[in-house]
Design an enzyme around this catalytic site. Structure first.
Site, PDB file in Angstrom:
ATOM      1  N   GLU A  60      27.407   6.230   9.231  1.00 35.97           N
ATOM      2  CA  GLU A  60      28.589   6.209   8.503  1.00 35.97           C
ATOM      3  C   GLU A  60      28.952   7.563   7.709  1.00 35.97           C
ATOM      4  O   GLU A  60      30.117   7.952   7.822  1.00 35.97           O
ATOM      5  CB  GLU A  60      28.557   5.077   7.425  1.00 35.97           C
ATOM      6  CG  GLU A  60      28.661   3.546   8.291  1.00 35.97           C
ATOM      7  CD  GLU A  60      27.173   3.443   8.747  1.00 35.97           C
ATOM      8  OE1 GLU A  60      27.207   2.243   9.540  1.00 35.97           O
ATOM      9  OE2 GLU A  60      26.215   4.088   8.252  1.00 35.97           O
ATOM     10  N   HIS A 129      24.649  -7.105   3.158  1.00 37.74           N
ATOM     11  CA  HIS A 129      25.616  -7.081   4.331  1.00 37.74           C
ATOM     12  C   HIS A 129      26.817  -7.995   3.936  1.00 37.74           C
ATOM     13  O   HIS A 129      27.838  -8.391   4.638  1.00 37.74           O
ATOM     14  CB  HIS A 129      25.405  -7.835   5.495  1.00 37.74           C
ATOM     15  CG  HIS A 129      24.155  -6.825   6.244  1.00 37.74           C
ATOM     16  ND1 HIS A 129      22.941  -6.619   5.488  1.00 37.74           N
ATOM     17  CD2 HIS A 129      24.274  -6.129   7.461  1.00 37.74           C
ATOM     18  CE1 HIS A 129      22.286  -5.832   6.512  1.00 37.74           C
ATOM     19  NE2 HIS A 129      23.036  -5.526   7.525  1.00 37.74           N
TER      20      HIS A 129
END
Length: 327
Positions: A60, A129
């Protein structure tokens, strides 16, 4: 109008914008040949090829930094995060770079980038998550943040975000991808939903439920029981856009019903609903007939057990309990 899935509405928006502007590109992990982790980009690689639909490494920090740099040079990237929970490894790029470049360049350099992906709990994937960081990013001037609850809003906000010259962070909900709703047909013209404009999803007179994202759907579910079993007529205001925030719509619904329950899947401390509660306290206090109440995620990391996690998040039962305390 057609009835289409939430994920298909987003894909339709991407497809239309790819056709409209050759500078639009889609980038992220598995968005190309694999059709996206949640099949949002299904078929786009086959249609547009590897120069417009770009698979990135599992980094990312790397691909978001690349996207920001590309946007500064005139490209309009749409970056998919497999989970918004992974934002932390690219926090410098998301906040220190994307949010500040236009300001620090005196408006000479725009950052027309869209960051999108799931930001929610409720899927039993564990604490790492399941973050809802919309309030976090909305705290930084220079960033725009939205959280669509319906397929029509998902499409309209996506198209508007891609055309915006500022970074727009779109918080989707995994549990909404498979839901369906009416969306205008492309033959009817561009379907655009403006940033900073809330929407009343249900008219009411007794109490206002103010929410965003999946919390709007949970609020609408609660209103059915409140109406049928208690005779309470709720108004549901969907914020849609967190930053810019439609302050007038919030004040209007509070001044109409005189009671309010804020429903927010993010944590209560410094969350979106905390900001909305402060706004109401400062500008509509004299209109309130009861204290402002909030229904947020319980203030703990996301619980793995699906049965317990459902109680941790706003659900119709918890919403109903709070409404009954103010009416």
């Amino acid at each position: 109008m057609r009835e289409i899935l939430y994920r298909h509405a987003i894909r339709e928006a991407l497809d239309e914008e790819l056709a409209r502007d050759e500078k639009v590109v889609v980038m992220g992990e598995e968005v190309a040949q694999y059709n996206g982790a949640y099949k949002v980009t299904e078929g786009l690689w086959d249609k547009w090829g590897s120069k417009r639909i770009v698979d990135t490494p599992i980094s990312e920090a790397g691909f978001i930094g690349m996207g920001i740099g590309a946007s500064m040079l005139g490209i309009r990237p749409v970056m998919e995060l497999m989970f918004w929970s992974f934002h932390s490894v690219a926090f410098d790029q998301l906040v220190n770079n994307a949010a500040c470049v236009r300001y620090m360049s005196g408006g000479l350099c725009n950052v027309p980038i869209v960051m999108r992906g799931p930001a929610n709990g409720g899927t039993a994937v564990g604490a790492t998550h399941s973050h809802c960081p919309e309030g976090l990013f909305a705290a930084f001037p220079g960033l725009k943040v939205c959280a669509p609850a319906t397929p029509a809003d998902a499409k309209g906000l996506m198209k508007t975000a891609i055309r915006d010259n500022d970074p727009v962070y779109i918080m989707e909900n995994t549990l909404l991808y498979g839901t369906s709703g009416p969306v205008p047909d492309p033959s009817e013209g561009d379907h655009l939903v403006p940033l900073g404009k809330a929407d009343i999803k249900r008219e009411g007179t007794d109490v206002s439920l103010i929410a965003h994202g999946r919390s709007v759907i949970r609020s609408l579910e609660a209103t059915e029981t409140l109406q049928s079993e208690h005779g309470i007529n709720c108004e549901v205001l969907d914020l849609r856009s967190i930053r810019p925030l439609d302050q007038q719509a919030i004040l209007d619904t509070v001044m109409k019903t005189n009671r309010v329950v804020l429903v927010d899947e993010s944590k209560p401390f410094s969350g979106v609903s905390a900001t909305v509660a402060t706004l109401i306290q400062e500008h509509a206090f004299d209109y309130l007939d009861a204290p402002v109440k909030r229904v947020c995620a319980l203030d703990a990391p996301a619980i793995y057990s699906p049965f317990v996690e459902d109680e941790q998040l706003p659900n119709p039962r918890r919403i109903i309990e709070q409404v009954l305390t103010v009416v």
